[in-house]
Design an enzyme around this catalytic site. Sequence first.
Site, PDB file in Angstrom:
ATOM      1  N   LEU A  47      22.397  33.931  37.479  1.00 15.41           N
ATOM      2  CA  LEU A  47      22.989  34.901  36.565  1.00 15.41           C
ATOM      3  C   LEU A  47      24.353  34.381  36.155  1.00 15.41           C
ATOM      4  O   LEU A  47      25.098  33.845  36.982  1.00 15.41           O
ATOM      5  CB  LEU A  47      23.155  36.270  37.246  1.00 15.41           C
ATOM      6  CG  LEU A  47      21.923  37.172  37.373  1.00 15.41           C
ATOM      7  CD1 LEU A  47      22.278  38.396  38.205  1.00 15.41           C
ATOM      8  CD2 LEU A  47      21.408  37.593  36.003  1.00 15.41           C
ATOM      9  N   ASP A  48      24.706  34.540  34.883  1.00 14.94           N
ATOM     10  CA  ASP A  48      26.034  34.163  34.424  1.00 14.94           C
ATOM     11  C   ASP A  48      27.090  34.980  35.158  1.00 14.94           C
ATOM     12  O   ASP A  48      26.819  36.113  35.586  1.00 14.94           O
ATOM     13  CB  ASP A  48      26.178  34.417  32.922  1.00 14.94           C
ATOM     14  CG  ASP A  48      25.311  33.491  32.081  1.00 14.94           C
ATOM     15  OD1 ASP A  48      24.982  32.393  32.557  1.00 14.94           O
ATOM     16  OD2 ASP A  48      24.981  33.874  30.936  1.00 14.94           O
ATOM     17  N   PRO A  49      28.314  34.457  35.303  1.00 14.10           N
ATOM     18  CA  PRO A  49      29.377  35.233  35.955  1.00 14.10           C
ATOM     19  C   PRO A  49      29.599  36.604  35.321  1.00 14.10           C
ATOM     20  O   PRO A  49      29.882  37.579  36.029  1.00 14.10           O
ATOM     21  CB  PRO A  49      30.608  34.329  35.797  1.00 14.10           C
ATOM     22  CG  PRO A  49      30.039  32.947  35.752  1.00 14.10           C
ATOM     23  CD  PRO A  49      28.746  33.079  34.999  1.00 14.10           C
ATOM     24  N   ALA A  51      27.401  38.525  34.008  1.00  7.18           N
ATOM     25  CA  ALA A  51      26.260  39.406  34.262  1.00  7.18           C
ATOM     26  C   ALA A  51      26.329  40.015  35.656  1.00  7.18           C
ATOM     27  O   ALA A  51      26.912  39.446  36.585  1.00  7.18           O
ATOM     28  CB  ALA A  51      24.964  38.633  34.095  1.00  7.18           C
ATOM     29  N   ARG A 196      21.560  36.112  25.901  1.00  6.54           N
ATOM     30  CA  ARG A 196      22.705  35.827  25.020  1.00  6.54           C
ATOM     31  C   ARG A 196      22.221  35.276  23.685  1.00  6.54           C
ATOM     32  O   ARG A 196      22.740  35.643  22.624  1.00  6.54           O
ATOM     33  CB  ARG A 196      23.638  34.802  25.673  1.00  6.54           C
ATOM     34  CG  ARG A 196      24.446  35.321  26.837  1.00  6.54           C
ATOM     35  CD  ARG A 196      25.379  34.248  27.352  1.00  6.54           C
ATOM     36  NE  ARG A 196      24.686  33.199  28.078  1.00  6.54           N
ATOM     37  CZ  ARG A 196      25.003  31.909  28.013  1.00  6.54           C
ATOM     38  NH1 ARG A 196      25.970  31.490  27.209  1.00  6.54           N
ATOM     39  NH2 ARG A 196      24.347  31.018  28.716  1.00  6.54           N
TER      40      ARG A 196
END
Length: 319
Positions: A47-49, A51, A196
């Site tokens: 997961l992206d930071p 998120a 995104r």
Amino acid sequence: MTNAPVPLPPQGGILLVDKAEGWTSHDVVAKSRRALGTRKVGHAGTLDPMATGLLVLGAGPATRLLTHLVGLDKTYTTTIRLGTSTVTDDREGDRVAAADPAALAALAADPARIAAAVRDLTGPIEQAPSAVSAIKVDGKRAYDRVRAGEQVELKRRPVTIHAFESAEPREAREADGAPALDIDATIRCSTGTYVRALARDLGAALGVGGHLTALRRTEVGPFAVGDATPLAELVDGGPGELLTPASVATALFPAVELSAQQTVDLGHGKRLEFDQDLVPDAPLVAAIAPDGMLIGLIEVRRGRSRVVTNFPTPDGGAA
């Protein structure tokens, strides 16, 4: 004061974590290693930071299940902002374009246009991942190339958006007062989908640009964030609640209950013969011992077994 690590079960376990914003998936893995007292921890999809939400971890021998978890469908709740584009396709990146206020006002007055664009992005689609991503281009991460000032365009790839449920758009403002439209959405998609990029493509289709302002993963296959351990508990040293490999495997695949002798035989690498009426052919079947432990994941073809993924067995063998 932090708690001492709890001894890991012999087969390890699967840990569901509710990741907080600002943490990388690597950060969560590192914290879990300390909480679980083992270096052998991996995850089934980052997961992206920015998120939040469900991160599936494996510890000990249970990491062998992760390869079968990576490909599961994911569900997200998100907020898409129409009217501005960013270099990262989310609010973490610098703005690269802003829509004409008149175009945005016309779009706000015509929500049917947004609904039609959402429908066009539902089902099997071709998607170019966000340029600021970990995908390698000629051996170098795409985000490193972007940060070095390179223009990066990644190849389009097939993904499937199983569901794209969007709420009515609402007026919003950027920090500098620029007008925008926010849309809350729930998205269920195949593995490898960049939400995104979905926001970017929706904005591009509508001619106003778009990016994400919020993203939360709520489901990975049959696993839900409501059953996850809060990240704060791991930070405090708590081990969280580990799912047994058997419970995870039987949630994902058909299962066969082995006899005591079959358990020993499979643990020693022998092929098993099954009644095809009782055990239908399948590419992955969870082989469960009489005591409920997972002995292995097997392929069953014409009533014969073949080990796909092995696990430690009670007598010390490996399926």
